[in-house]
Design a protein around this motif. Sequence first.
Motif, PDB file in Angstrom:
ATOM      1  N   HIS A  83      48.509  38.304  33.721  1.00  0.00           N
ATOM      2  CA  HIS A  83      47.775  37.098  34.106  1.00  0.00           C
ATOM      3  C   HIS A  83      46.279  37.402  34.238  1.00  0.00           C
ATOM      4  O   HIS A  83      45.426  36.613  33.818  1.00  0.00           O
ATOM      5  CB  HIS A  83      48.318  36.557  35.423  1.00  0.00           C
ATOM      6  CG  HIS A  83      47.599  35.355  35.941  1.00  0.00           C
ATOM      7  ND1 HIS A  83      47.623  34.129  35.306  1.00  0.00           N
ATOM      8  CD2 HIS A  83      46.799  35.199  37.045  1.00  0.00           C
ATOM      9  CE1 HIS A  83      46.880  33.267  35.984  1.00  0.00           C
ATOM     10  NE2 HIS A  83      46.375  33.890  37.035  1.00  0.00           N
ATOM     11  N   ARG A  84      45.965  38.552  34.780  1.00  0.00           N
ATOM     12  CA  ARG A  84      44.551  38.935  34.930  1.00  0.00           C
ATOM     13  C   ARG A  84      43.889  39.126  33.564  1.00  0.00           C
ATOM     14  O   ARG A  84      42.740  38.722  33.361  1.00  0.00           O
ATOM     15  CB  ARG A  84      44.444  40.214  35.747  1.00  0.00           C
ATOM     16  CG  ARG A  84      44.760  40.051  37.223  1.00  0.00           C
ATOM     17  CD  ARG A  84      44.628  41.369  37.941  1.00  0.00           C
ATOM     18  NE  ARG A  84      44.914  41.228  39.359  1.00  0.00           N
ATOM     19  CZ  ARG A  84      44.909  42.229  40.215  1.00  0.00           C
ATOM     20  NH1 ARG A  84      44.648  43.471  39.777  1.00  0.00           N
ATOM     21  NH2 ARG A  84      45.183  42.053  41.484  1.00  0.00           N
ATOM     22  N   VAL A  85      44.622  39.763  32.661  1.00  0.00           N
ATOM     23  CA  VAL A  85      44.070  39.976  31.316  1.00  0.00           C
ATOM     24  C   VAL A  85      43.776  38.627  30.663  1.00  0.00           C
ATOM     25  O   VAL A  85      42.707  38.431  30.050  1.00  0.00           O
ATOM     26  CB  VAL A  85      45.056  40.804  30.463  1.00  0.00           C
ATOM     27  CG1 VAL A  85      44.601  40.807  29.000  1.00  0.00           C
ATOM     28  CG2 VAL A  85      45.158  42.219  30.990  1.00  0.00           C
ATOM     29  N   ALA A  86      44.706  37.694  30.783  1.00  0.00           N
ATOM     30  CA  ALA A  86      44.499  36.358  30.202  1.00  0.00           C
ATOM     31  C   ALA A  86      43.310  35.661  30.847  1.00  0.00           C
ATOM     32  O   ALA A  86      42.533  34.976  30.165  1.00  0.00           O
ATOM     33  CB  ALA A  86      45.769  35.532  30.383  1.00  0.00           C
ATOM     34  N   GLU A  87      43.136  35.845  32.132  1.00  0.00           N
ATOM     35  CA  GLU A  87      42.005  35.241  32.844  1.00  0.00           C
ATOM     36  C   GLU A  87      40.680  35.774  32.331  1.00  0.00           C
ATOM     37  O   GLU A  87      39.734  35.032  32.118  1.00  0.00           O
ATOM     38  CB  GLU A  87      42.123  35.539  34.349  1.00  0.00           C
ATOM     39  CG  GLU A  87      42.576  34.355  35.186  1.00  0.00           C
ATOM     40  CD  GLU A  87      42.364  34.623  36.654  1.00  0.00           C
ATOM     41  OE1 GLU A  87      42.034  35.774  37.025  1.00  0.00           O
ATOM     42  OE2 GLU A  87      42.511  33.690  37.421  1.00  0.00           O
ATOM     43  N   ARG A  88      40.629  37.075  32.152  1.00  0.00           N
ATOM     44  CA  ARG A  88      39.377  37.705  31.690  1.00  0.00           C
ATOM     45  C   ARG A  88      39.003  37.207  30.288  1.00  0.00           C
ATOM     46  O   ARG A  88      37.829  37.034  29.965  1.00  0.00           O
ATOM     47  CB  ARG A  88      39.536  39.228  31.701  1.00  0.00           C
ATOM     48  CG  ARG A  88      39.618  39.829  33.096  1.00  0.00           C
ATOM     49  CD  ARG A  88      39.488  41.345  33.042  1.00  0.00           C
ATOM     50  NE  ARG A  88      39.602  41.921  34.357  1.00  0.00           N
ATOM     51  CZ  ARG A  88      40.662  42.592  34.810  1.00  0.00           C
ATOM     52  NH1 ARG A  88      41.708  42.748  34.018  1.00  0.00           N
ATOM     53  NH2 ARG A  88      40.677  43.089  36.031  1.00  0.00           N
ATOM     54  N   ARG A  89      40.014  37.002  29.463  1.00  0.00           N
ATOM     55  CA  ARG A  89      39.750  36.527  28.090  1.00  0.00           C
ATOM     56  C   ARG A  89      39.166  35.120  28.100  1.00  0.00           C
ATOM     57  O   ARG A  89      38.438  34.721  27.192  1.00  0.00           O
ATOM     58  CB  ARG A  89      41.021  36.565  27.278  1.00  0.00           C
ATOM     59  CG  ARG A  89      41.481  37.972  26.906  1.00  0.00           C
ATOM     60  CD  ARG A  89      42.839  37.951  26.255  1.00  0.00           C
ATOM     61  NE  ARG A  89      43.261  39.287  25.868  1.00  0.00           N
ATOM     62  CZ  ARG A  89      44.504  39.597  25.517  1.00  0.00           C
ATOM     63  NH1 ARG A  89      45.437  38.638  25.485  1.00  0.00           N
ATOM     64  NH2 ARG A  89      44.808  40.846  25.191  1.00  0.00           N
ATOM     65  N   MET A  90      39.527  34.344  29.109  1.00  0.00           N
ATOM     66  CA  MET A  90      39.057  32.962  29.174  1.00  0.00           C
ATOM     67  C   MET A  90      37.652  32.837  29.762  1.00  0.00           C
ATOM     68  O   MET A  90      37.026  31.794  29.647  1.00  0.00           O
ATOM     69  CB  MET A  90      40.035  32.126  30.013  1.00  0.00           C
ATOM     70  CG  MET A  90      41.420  31.981  29.377  1.00  0.00           C
ATOM     71  SD  MET A  90      42.597  31.176  30.497  1.00  0.00           S
ATOM     72  CE  MET A  90      41.802  29.569  30.689  1.00  0.00           C
ATOM     73  N   THR A  91      37.172  33.895  30.414  1.00  0.00           N
ATOM     74  CA  THR A  91      35.843  33.815  31.070  1.00  0.00           C
ATOM     75  C   THR A  91      34.777  34.542  30.267  1.00  0.00           C
ATOM     76  O   THR A  91      35.047  35.235  29.318  1.00  0.00           O
ATOM     77  CB  THR A  91      35.936  34.417  32.475  1.00  0.00           C
ATOM     78  OG1 THR A  91      36.424  35.766  32.386  1.00  0.00           O
ATOM     79  CG2 THR A  91      36.857  33.608  33.348  1.00  0.00           C
TER      80      THR A  91
END
Length: 441
Positions: free
Chosen positions: A433-441
């Motif tokens: 989930h954190r990896v996906a979050e970083r990709r979106m920011t």
Amino acid sequence: MDAQLLRLVQAGDVKSADALLRAVPTDVLAGDEGSSLLRAAMVAGYTDVVESLLDAGVDPNRAWTDGADPVSWAADHGASRILQELLSSNLVPWRKQLPEDAARKALQIARPWLDVDPVLELRRRLGVVQEESVVVECERIPVTDWGLHTTRIRVTAADGRHAEVQTSHRAIVTYLEGRLGVPACPDELLARARFYADPLSCDWAESQTVLANQRDPEETFRWAANLVAHPSVDTRRFVTDVLHRLSFDERPFKTQALEVLRPRLRAEEDPIALDNVIGAFASYTGRGDLTDLLPHARHPNPEIRRRVAGELSAAIGELPQTAPRPDPPLIPFATPPDVVGTLIELASDVDDRTRANALLTLAESGIDTQEVRDLMVARLTDEYQDARVEAAVGLALRDDPQGVDALRQMGARARYDTHVGQRLYWADRILAHRVAERRMT
């Protein structure tokens, strides 16, 4: 009858038995063959197999060749968990339904056992007079996956004939009274639990369930609160267990409960009762000050230290599950230093489970100091697997490369259906989930 299926049922191999049951026609299972399988599972004591057979279409009303029916047999033999499974059929639409008076009939069968000595009753049934010698065997047997057990008594006559019974008739009577809407008074439920005085017995657990779930909670609280300092250890164990169970839900008597429990934290000497008091106190406190628990972190009984290590999770914050900022500072959190120090000490305890509990609490906490990270790095090589897992989880959730690497290595070897596999999967989901979050920011 399929001999292989019968062997699997008698061995309690529910997974393999299920696979073969799917190939048996429904009308066959509803007849004598299914009835014979049900009897084999009940005599062997496998509740999970009984559940599978009932789900597959076996008829719990069908009498066996000796004339006994399953419900009556279970009530007479003290098979409390199996009896509950049979009677739950009326709550499952796809099962064969039982008559409405099945529970009342079972109660009439089980109740007389409360007034007899089981060994003498088995002798009577065998027709063995008092002067004749018999062999009496008592064996503790598990009845659930979560630790409940009962005692099986077998009496064997000189000619080889035998009769046996399980000592859970008090649990059966308590359960059936509650089911029929006429539960016994608290003092009677306490007496039933104290008869064998075993906190892991079916009798004890059923009395607890009725008091915590089927009676007025405030009335039950007042009754239990008046007995927490009783001179009988068994009584204190029981009523503190009740108070703990009552704490699982939000209660209007929370303040009064803490006032009752706080003195017991200092005065209770019995480890089992103290364990209940600690659990109840922490649960009623919720997210709050649990420094009252800290003196017990060095209790000589490891069960108490394990309890403290787990309950202190309510005294500290949770680690954010979202992605930290780039190069984040150590997460500040206003946790009392003595709580943090206690957890660090418990994470190096001589008891394996205590170390694992403390590391789990720290892993999921908002505490991120260099001392905590160093501790977790050191515990990556702990001799106890669960402690190693919690150390790896804690480091990985703090985006520490050592933890992430250890997590991947452990995950490659762990089965999903184990505790270790579940913990690793949980942590991996957060990291993904954190990896996906970083990709979106």
